[in-house]
Write an enzyme that holds these catalytic residues in place. Structure first.
Site, PDB file in Angstrom:
ATOM      1  N   SER A   1     -10.888  -2.987   5.606  1.00 27.37           N
ATOM      2  CA  SER A   1      -9.502  -2.550   5.426  1.00 27.37           C
ATOM      3  C   SER A   1      -8.816  -2.376   6.768  1.00 27.37           C
ATOM      4  CB  SER A   1      -9.520  -1.212   4.685  1.00 27.37           C
ATOM      5  OG  SER A   1      -8.231  -0.656   4.618  1.00 27.37           O
TER       6      SER A   1
ATOM      7  N   THR B   1       0.878  -1.162   0.000  1.00 21.00           N
ATOM      8  CA  THR B   1       0.000   0.000   0.000  1.00 21.00           C
ATOM      9  C   THR B   1       0.916   1.211   0.000  1.00 21.00           C
ATOM     10  OG1 THR B   1      -1.626  -1.288   1.146  1.00 21.00           O
ATOM     11  CG2 THR B   1      -1.817   1.065   1.430  1.00 21.00           C
TER      12      THR B   1
HETATM   13  O1  DON Z   1      -6.961  -2.309   3.029  1.00 19.85           O
HETATM   14  C1  DON Z   1      -6.153  -3.061   3.546  1.00 19.85           C
HETATM   15  O2  DON Z   1      -6.065  -3.251   4.744  1.00 19.85           O
HETATM   16  C2  DON Z   1      -5.153  -3.785   2.671  1.00 19.85           C
HETATM   17  N1  DON Z   1      -5.676  -3.915   1.333  1.00 19.85           N
HETATM   18  C3  DON Z   1      -3.873  -3.021   2.713  1.00 19.85           C
HETATM   19  C4  DON Z   1      -2.817  -3.658   1.882  1.00 19.85           C
HETATM   20  C5  DON Z   1      -1.474  -3.234   2.261  1.00 19.85           C
HETATM   21  O3  DON Z   1      -1.260  -2.471   3.160  1.00 19.85           O
HETATM   22  C6  DON Z   1      -0.409  -3.874   1.492  1.00 19.85           C
HETATM   23  N2  DON Z   1       0.820  -3.397   1.925  1.00 19.85           N
HETATM   24  N3  DON Z   1       1.403  -3.808   2.793  1.00 19.85           N
END
Ligand code: DON
Length: 563
Positions: free
Chosen positions: A443, A372
């Site tokens: 999330s 992310t």
């Molecule tokens: O929304 C969420 O919690 C996940 N899709 C976040 C993904 C994420 O942080 C990937 N990186 N580490």
């Protein structure tokens, strides 16, 4: 004369070096007026330029987001979604949810085979994994409400960057190489990212530049109900995915009441469901608050144990109760009430772990992941935005639309495909996070703003899947309970517990052996293998005198720019 000064200068430099070693981190980068901290120096610099040219934090948000989509395809995106938490200079606060949604054809068992088992890869790789993207609608709605400069002008930096090219860094080359086979598996040999990019190479993205030009000309409507929507939906359908033109047309964002809570003399503002970030962060901080964590040494066994035990209890609640508030009723009043949280910690004892099995049931595994991205902005008027956005996995579903020049997310994996079966972050879910058409997947993203004495004090967030919440938590505590500057707080080693599995994950090499031995003797299991890094925090601290202090995570290419 100059020669005579040389030995003195050398001694001075040696002393300085000694000080640096003692301090563990370089002095933080500071600025007087405005600051942007993001995963890429180009994005931070171009967004700051926007502020210098009369734009505000929301204009800078659009520029940061779009330039990250060009310079950081790993997580920056047009094909993903996210959340923004904001605080205006006059104290107005709020949040916007531009999280992806399940397409209309989605259903509860869509990732299960005839025997009811989860089909490996179906919710993570390729077209079937994608949720309806929210980023562009999020940017345009946030901008329409709060931006100052014309939206179409804010596309220019990203268009120029896509046309002129981005210089690939060492870290980018290594991640691209790591994922190239999967990208080729999904898209074939001819796709843009099939090429072997090395550090120092220039990556030009003409298709992405064209997409951005169409949006500049026709507005984001082109993406949801125009030429881009048609190309995108047809492409996803051809690839066997679920998203239709109708899904894109029906996508909407949601202005949501943020989660507000106090911690000591701080007021914290964070993201509400469908992110678990705000509620889970609040639960952990409120469970920890009565124990005066600052009486313990940083990374002492007591400090680690206290956080870990609060984290276990909060994640157990997260996985059971939280989901999209448009579909499920979340008992947030109870989850955040002092009496409830005191009761949750009643079984806590220093020196003795509470086994996760005594908090709830279930067994899961987890995987390393930092895909992310988060950016923090404070403009010269004092407006602040905290934005976390994602494609979910690295390069999302790996599905790349060569005609349009961007990756699609694999956010559908954040739903609970089957109760009790872990997703890619090892998180299990319950009914509250089951799949339904038009529903948003739960999330962990935790874009957060902290106030002290009624004034803006910190803008913070990070990637890291489930470790997002605990990374934000530790960084806030590092500043306010352990008196670190913003950069030190971001650089300090991080640990994480998410209730299941009953394991403390720790970043390798950043914790003393003696601490690990003590925790193991108490009965904790420590895992230092599965996460090379935990979180990649990008934050801004507002000092008492108003100076802005950056924390750009050394774990990535992250950079702060200010003036
Ligand atoms: O929304 C969420 O919690 C996940 N899709 C976040 C993904 C994420 O942080 C990937 N990186 N580490």
């Amino acid at each position: 004369m100059k020669k005579n000064l040389l030995p003195l200068l050398l001694i001075f430099l040696l002393i300085l070096q000694g000080c640096n070693t003692l301090q563990r981190s370089a002095a933080p980068y500071t600025a007087e007026h405005a600051m942007v901290v993001s995963a890429r120096p180009e994005a931070s610099a171009l967004a700051l330029e926007t502020i210098r040219n009369g734009g505000n934090a929301f204009d800078a948000m659009v520029v940061t987001h779009l330039t990250l989509a060009v310079a950081y395809p790993f997580a920056g995106n047009l094909g993903g979604g996210g959340f923004v938490v904001y605080r205006m200079a006059d104290g107005e606060k709020g949040s916007l949810d531009f999280r992806e949604k399940a397409p209309a054809a989605a259903h509860r068992d869509m990732y299960l085979d005839a025997e009811g088992n989860v089909i490996p890869g179906k919710s993570t790789l390729g077209a079937t994994a994608a949720g309806v993207p929210g980023s562009l609608k999020g940017l345009s709605e946030a901008h329409a409400r709060f931006g100052k400069l014309p939206f179409h002008e804010l596309l220019d930096p990203a268009i120029a960057l896509a046309e002129n090219g981005v210089i690939i860094t060492e870290k980018q080359a290594s991640t691209l190489n790591r994922y190239r086979d999967l990208i080729v598996e999904v898209n074939g040999e001819e796709t843009l990212f099939a090429q072997n990019l090395k550090a120092g190479d220039t990556l030009r993205q003409p298709a992405l530049a064209n997409t951005l030009k169409t949006i500049k000309k026709e507005g984001v409507d082109a993406f949801y109900n125009g030429s881009i929507a048609a190309t995108l939906a047809d492409f996803i359908q051809e690839q066997g995915g679920y998203i239709t033109r109708e899904d894109l047309k029906n996508y909407d964002v949601a202005w949501r009441e943020a989660v507000f809570f106090s911690y000591r003399d701080l007021e914290v503002i964070s993201m509400a469901p469908p992110s678990s970030g705000g509620i889970t962060l609040a639960q952990i901080m409120k469970m920890v608050e009565p124990f005066s964590i600052r009486e313990f040494k940083h990374h002492s066994p007591e400090m680690v144990q206290l956080l870990v035990e609060a984290e276990k209890r909060a994640f157990a609640d997260r996985n059971h109760y939280l989901g999209d508030p448009d579909f499920v009723t979340i008992p947030d009043d109870i989850l955040l009430s002092e009496a409830y949280l005191k009761d949750r910690m009643a079984s806590f004892e220093f020196g003795t772990p509470t086994p996760s099995t005594e908090i709830a049931r279930g067994e899961i595994n987890f995987a390393e992941s930092m895909e992310t991205t988060h950016y923090s902005i404070v403009d010269d008027q004092g407006n602040a935005v905290s934005v976390t956005t994602t494609l979910n996995g690295a390069y999302g579903s790996k599905l790349f639309c060569d005609e349009l020049g961007f990756f699609l997310n694999n956010e559908m994996d954040d739903f609970s495909a089957k109760p009790g079966v872990p997703n890619m972050f090892g998180l299990t879910g319950a009914e509250a996070n089951s799949i339904a058409p038009g529903k948003r997947m739960l999330s962990s993203m935790t874009p957060t703003i902290v106030e002290k004495d009624g004034k803006l004090a910190m803008v913070i967030g990070t990637p890291g899947g489930s470790t997002i919440i605990t990374s934000v938590l530790q960084t806030i505590l590092n500043v306010y309970d352990f008196d670190m500057n913003m950069q030190e707080a971001v650089d300090a080693g991080r640990f994480h517990h998410q209730w299941k599995p009953d394991v403390i994950r720790m970043e390798p090499g950043l914790f003393p052996r003696s601490l690990i031995r003590k925790l193991e003797r108490m009965g904790y299991t420590i895992n230092q293998e599965d996460n090379r890094i935990i979180g990649k925090v990008d934050a801004i601290l507002v000092r008492e005198d108003g100076t802005l202090e950056a924390g750009a995570d050394k774990r990535g290419d992250d950079a702060a720019k200010g003036y």
